[in-house]
Design a protein around this motif. Structure first.
Motif, PDB file in Angstrom:
ATOM      1  N   ALA A 176       0.833  -1.206   0.000  1.00  0.00           N
ATOM      2  CA  ALA A 176       0.000   0.000   0.000  1.00  0.00           C
ATOM      3  C   ALA A 176       0.867   1.254   0.000  1.00  0.00           C
ATOM      4  O   ALA A 176       0.525   2.257  -0.644  1.00  0.00           O
ATOM      5  CB  ALA A 176      -0.926  -0.001   1.212  1.00  0.00           C
ATOM      6  N   ALA A 177       2.003   1.207   0.704  1.00  0.00           N
ATOM      7  CA  ALA A 177       2.904   2.359   0.729  1.00  0.00           C
ATOM      8  C   ALA A 177       3.474   2.632  -0.659  1.00  0.00           C
ATOM      9  O   ALA A 177       3.599   3.786  -1.087  1.00  0.00           O
ATOM     10  CB  ALA A 177       4.040   2.108   1.725  1.00  0.00           C
ATOM     11  N   LEU A 178       3.831   1.571  -1.386  1.00  0.00           N
ATOM     12  CA  LEU A 178       4.325   1.744  -2.760  1.00  0.00           C
ATOM     13  C   LEU A 178       3.226   2.319  -3.654  1.00  0.00           C
ATOM     14  O   LEU A 178       3.468   3.231  -4.454  1.00  0.00           O
ATOM     15  CB  LEU A 178       4.796   0.402  -3.323  1.00  0.00           C
ATOM     16  N   GLN A 179       2.024   1.773  -3.524  1.00  0.00           N
ATOM     17  CA  GLN A 179       0.903   2.225  -4.351  1.00  0.00           C
ATOM     18  C   GLN A 179       0.620   3.707  -4.118  1.00  0.00           C
ATOM     19  O   GLN A 179       0.395   4.472  -5.069  1.00  0.00           O
ATOM     20  CB  GLN A 179      -0.339   1.397  -4.024  1.00  0.00           C
ATOM     21  N   GLU A 180       0.662   4.122  -2.854  1.00  0.00           N
ATOM     22  CA  GLU A 180       0.391   5.520  -2.519  1.00  0.00           C
ATOM     23  C   GLU A 180       1.455   6.445  -3.110  1.00  0.00           C
ATOM     24  O   GLU A 180       1.168   7.594  -3.451  1.00  0.00           O
ATOM     25  CB  GLU A 180       0.348   5.686  -0.998  1.00  0.00           C
ATOM     26  N   ALA A 181       2.679   5.939  -3.254  1.00  0.00           N
ATOM     27  CA  ALA A 181       3.771   6.730  -3.827  1.00  0.00           C
ATOM     28  C   ALA A 181       3.787   6.672  -5.348  1.00  0.00           C
ATOM     29  O   ALA A 181       4.680   7.231  -5.981  1.00  0.00           O
ATOM     30  CB  ALA A 181       5.107   6.245  -3.281  1.00  0.00           C
ATOM     31  N   GLY A 182       2.793   5.995  -5.956  1.00  0.00           N
ATOM     32  CA  GLY A 182       2.728   5.913  -7.416  1.00  0.00           C
ATOM     33  C   GLY A 182       3.620   4.847  -7.996  1.00  0.00           C
ATOM     34  O   GLY A 182       3.881   4.837  -9.207  1.00  0.00           O
ATOM     35  N   ILE A 183       4.109   3.922  -7.157  1.00  0.00           N
ATOM     36  CA  ILE A 183       4.966   2.828  -7.633  1.00  0.00           C
ATOM     37  C   ILE A 183       4.100   1.590  -7.784  1.00  0.00           C
ATOM     38  O   ILE A 183       3.739   0.931  -6.799  1.00  0.00           O
ATOM     39  CB  ILE A 183       6.135   2.584  -6.661  1.00  0.00           C
TER      40      ILE A 183
END
Length: 698
Positions: free
Chosen positions: A24-31
């Protein structure tokens, strides 16, 4: 056991050790994909050669012997939190030990660190040494958690010279992110070469470049790594710029194939347009208008950018362009971002049109119901051949009779969907977009790359240079003395404030517009004064502006709502308070509100900081030079002062640093398109089209 290879388009969640919170942290950063992960480069490299044993750090008298930034690695032996006595701030203190000595780490107002760190953590810290009460200390250092004491987590980072550091993303710490990157690098196969030879020559392939940047070899050039100018950086930058340039070239090629309305011209039309001119056109205006006429009569859809410096006469060229269609049975619409600017355009157009002024219609969102109904009827019937409006033109209720040309002022303030909504109202009309902010060529290529460009680089005769000065706050009386002198001679003055409400940012208390009004009423007690800002209702704003334009008010106190579209020739002085709060291009636009009449004008800035940057405006009145300097200082993301809908989101390329590279990529893209794209190029563009806002690749 070797793992199966993964294409770059694979979801990042296929990597090991990525639980729901970290995913989820990656997704939130656009990764989202492996490509996103690998192109998100380290934000800093720690050079092992610069790593200092704690025992080597010394005092020289009362100051550190090493005044610069130092990097240290050790184990936390003590960690405590308290509150300072005087200012009641949270104080976090830690003791770092590495076997050669100890060093105190201090953080103010970062209480979360006491929870995030634990005694026994191995910590990498870097910052500037200071002398404290108990000896040397690092105040507010940046830190990277390297694991726990005694932990065996694979290869020791100090076997290599350079250690890449990654920003923590929510629940994903930098070290965990580094492990994901290393796994991705081991599983991604080399993609086929898709760059033309003239761009890829002497550069590593893309996978090799990524390995060089995520795991730099010991012989890497540290300075080039830090500046983002290594051959590996250049390879990735070329890929982004070439993909973008190809997308722009494809979009332009598609436009050139579209058939456009042929606007008829004749000697009679030329004479009619000449009658609108209050004075002779400059050479630059004649050249730009000829380019527009050639487009309108070519049989292709016009998409042209008209840019020029403040006062270069873009409005008159826009009117003549609209006259080409309006005087031959069509309709031309001018879209402005603010009601102030729309009203000013309508006033100017009516003055130029003379007897034909009744063919113009102004459409604003704040109109009364009956007034708006009448305006919509005139537009739908074709009675209104010149239409000027704001976002109100996008409304579904607006129907045109025969829309053939759309002129967009300050194009960057409108989103793509808004522009498309207006396009649908006229089938496929011609487009002329104007920029009141001179745009450096490198940025123009990126933002408006698929448009033909016309530049007004010549001011009309009679425009006088504007005296520009910078005053420190303690000498502000000099500015008010100039205002007093101009008012005594029957002139008017602008005073610009950076804020509507009181605020205290960066320990500098900003004087808001209400405080400025009170100050000026005290200095000029008998002078009629008006105040305008963005929170006023449209009618109130228009009434106040009208009183200043008519000369009833002598001082106009304003925020940047007057940045464009205000034309008061009798206003000969402008004072900008807290000038450091504005970009250079914005200040240059504000300066353009004076110097519009026959009298010498003055632009005075009050600022106690950033004087070197602001000195640029004192030294030159060339908007293109100012814009280039503004771009270099602030970067393209801040250049316009708003989020630019058409600006590509580059991860590695930099439009300032790589502007010459962009020009090379544009040339290579045109050549590649002429020769026919390879399958590898088509596949790469498909992957990149959403991120870089490219043309659709079928």
């Amino acid at each position: 056991m070797s793992l199966a290879p993964l294409p770059l388009s694979s979801k990042a969640t296929v990597l090991r050790g990525l639980g729901p919170a970290r995913a989820a942290a990656l997704q939130e950063a656009g990764i989202d994909t492996l490509r996103d992960l690998l192109w998100s480069l380290p934000y800093r490299y720690v050079d092992r050669g610069s790593l200092r044993p704690l025992g080597s750090l010394e005092m020289r008298g009362l100051e550190p012997a090493d005044p610069g930034v130092v990097t240290v690695l050790g184990t936390l032996r003590d960690l405590r939190q308290s509150t300072t006595r005087v200012q009641r701030m949270a104080l976090t203190e830690a003791l770092l030990e590495d076997g050669t000595g100890t060093l105190r780490l201090v953080w103010f107002n970062q209480p979360y660190l006491a929870r995030a760190l634990k005694v026994g953590d191995r910590l990498l810290a870097f910052g500037t040494l200071s002398a404290g009460r108990h000896g040397l200390e690092l105040r507010g250092p940046q830190v990277e958690l390297m694991g726990r004491e005694g932990e065996r987590g694979g290869e020791d980072p100090w076997i290599r010279r350079f250690l890449p550091l990654y920003r923590k993303l929510g629940a994903l710490p930098g070290r965990a992110r580094q492990k994901l990157v290393q796994e991705a690098l081991s599983r991604v196969p080399p993609p086929p070469e898709w760059l033309p030879l003239e761009l890829s020559r002497d550069l590593p392939d893309s996978l090799a470049a990524l390995r060089l940047l995520h795991d730099p070899p010991d012989d890497s050039d540290a300075a080039l790594l830090e500046r983002g100018e290594s051959p590996a950086h250049q390879r990735l930058a070329v890929e982004e710029l070439f993909a973008f340039a190809l997308g722009v070239a494809l979009r332009r090629a598609g436009r050139m194939k579209r058939k456009g309305l042929v606007i008829p011209t004749s000697p009679e039309l030329r004479e009619r347009l000449k009658s609108f001119l209050p004075f002779s056109l400059t050479g630059a205006q004649r050249r730009a208008f000829k380019e527009i006429v050639d487009d309108l009569t070519s049989g292709r859809v016009m998409n042209r950018l008209l840019q020029g410096d403040v006062g270069s006469g873009k409005t008159l060229v826009a009117l003549l362009s609209m006259g080409m269609v309006a005087e031959t049975g069509g309709q031309g619409a001018l879209l402005a971002p603010t009601e102030v600017l729309a009203r000013q355009h309508a006033t100017s157009f009516r003055r130029y049109l003379g007897d034909r002024a009744d063919s113009l219609q102004l459409l604003l969102g704040g109109m009364k119901v009956a007034e708006k109904r009448a305006a919509l009827a005139r537009i739908a019937s074709g009675e209104a051949q010149y239409v000027v409006g704001t976002h109100a033109l996008f409304q579904e209720a607006v129907a045109f009779h025969r829309l053939q040309l759309v002129v967009v002022d300050e194009q960057h303030r409108f989103g793509v969907k808004q522009r498309e909504a207006l396009k649908e109202k006229g089938g496929d009309p011609h487009w002329l977009v104007m920029s009141a902010t001179p745009i450096p060529r490198s940025l123009a290529l990126a933002v408006f790359g698929d448009l033909d460009q016309s530049v007004l680089d010549e001011l009309p005769p009679g425009r006088q240079p504007i005296t520009t000065k910078l005053h420190k706050p303690e000498f502000a009386e000099r500015a008010w003395e100039r205002v007093r002198t101009e008012l005594a001679e029957g002139r008017q003055a602008f005073v610009v404030s950076p804020s509507i409400d009181p605020s205290d940012e960066g320990k500098v208390q900003l004087r808001d517009i209400q405080a400025m009004e009170a100050l000026l009423r005290g200095i000029f007690p008998d002078t009629p004064l008006e105040v305008v800002h963005g929170r006023l209702k449209a009618d109130d704003m228009a009434a106040r502006m009208a009183r200043f334009t008519a000369g009833e008010a002598k001082i106009l106190v304003a925020t940047t709502v007057i940045e464009v579209g205000v034309d008061v020739p009798n206003a000969t002085v402008m004072v900008v308070d807290h000038a450091e709060r504005f970009g250079l291009s914005q200040l240059h636009q504000l300066r353009g509100r004076v110097g519009r009449g026959a009298h010498r004008s003055h632009f005075l800035m009050i600022s106690g900081s950033e004087t070197e940057r602001l000195q640029t405006l004192v030294e030159t009145q060339d908007g293109f030079r100012i814009a280039q300097r503004d771009l270099e200082l602030r970067g393209p993301g801040e250049f316009f002062g708003v989020k630019q809908a058409g600006l590509p989101q580059f991860q590695v390329a930099d439009l300032v640093r790589d502007r010459r590279l962009l020009a090379r990529c544009r040339e290579a893209a045109d050549q590649a398109l002429a020769a026919g794209l390879t399958e590898a190029q088509i596949q790469w563009l498909r992957r990149e089209q959403a991120r870089l806002k490219l043309a659709e690749i079928s």
